[in-house]
Design a protein around this motif. Structure first.
Motif, short mmCIF file in Angstrom:
data_model
loop_
_atom_site.label_atom_id
_atom_site.label_comp_id
_atom_site.label_asym_id
_atom_site.label_seq_id
_atom_site.Cartn_x
_atom_site.Cartn_y
_atom_site.Cartn_z
N ILE A 72 0.84 -1.20 0.00
CA ILE A 72 0.00 0.00 0.00
C ILE A 72 0.87 1.25 0.00
O ILE A 72 0.60 2.22 -0.71
N PHE A 73 1.95 1.25 0.77
CA PHE A 73 2.87 2.39 0.79
C PHE A 73 3.51 2.59 -0.59
O PHE A 73 3.61 3.71 -1.08
N MET A 111 2.28 1.71 -3.51
CA MET A 111 1.26 2.21 -4.45
C MET A 111 0.99 3.69 -4.21
O MET A 111 0.87 4.46 -5.16
N SER A 112 0.91 4.10 -2.97
CA SER A 112 0.64 5.51 -2.68
C SER A 112 1.83 6.38 -3.07
O SER A 112 1.65 7.48 -3.58
N TYR A 167 1.70 6.86 -6.78
CA TYR A 167 0.64 7.82 -7.14
C TYR A 167 1.09 9.25 -6.87
O TYR A 167 0.89 10.14 -7.68
N ILE A 168 1.74 9.48 -5.74
CA ILE A 168 2.19 10.82 -5.38
C ILE A 168 3.26 11.31 -6.35
O ILE A 168 3.23 12.46 -6.80
#
Length: 71
Positions: free
Chosen positions: A16-17, A19-20, A23-24
């Motif tokens: 999850i980290f 992927m985020s 995205y950022i």
């Protein structure tokens, strides 16, 4: 048993980290693997020219809710 749970939890947190972070950094909107419905030439999920009665009621109720919202 607890070690398996903790290891699995850590893997999920790392995914999850990652992927985020991706995205950022890229600043691109999330999309499906096929590119979404825009690749099919559709602008919305139902390609109807006018929404059905149930959809119109939901839209009117949401507009009323937004109008009555306290900022």
């Amino acid at each position: 048993m607890l070690t398996v749970f903790l290891a699995t939890f850590c893997i999920f947190v790392l995914v999850i980290f990652g992927m985020s972070l991706g995205y950022i950094v890229k600043r691109k909107s999330l999309q499906g693997s096929c590119g979404g419905i825009s690749t099919l030439g559709m602008e919305k999920v139902c390609n109807c020219p006018e929404p059905c009665d149930a959809r119109k009621k939901r839209m009117a109720k949401e507009a009323q809710r937004q109008q009555n919202r306290i900022l």
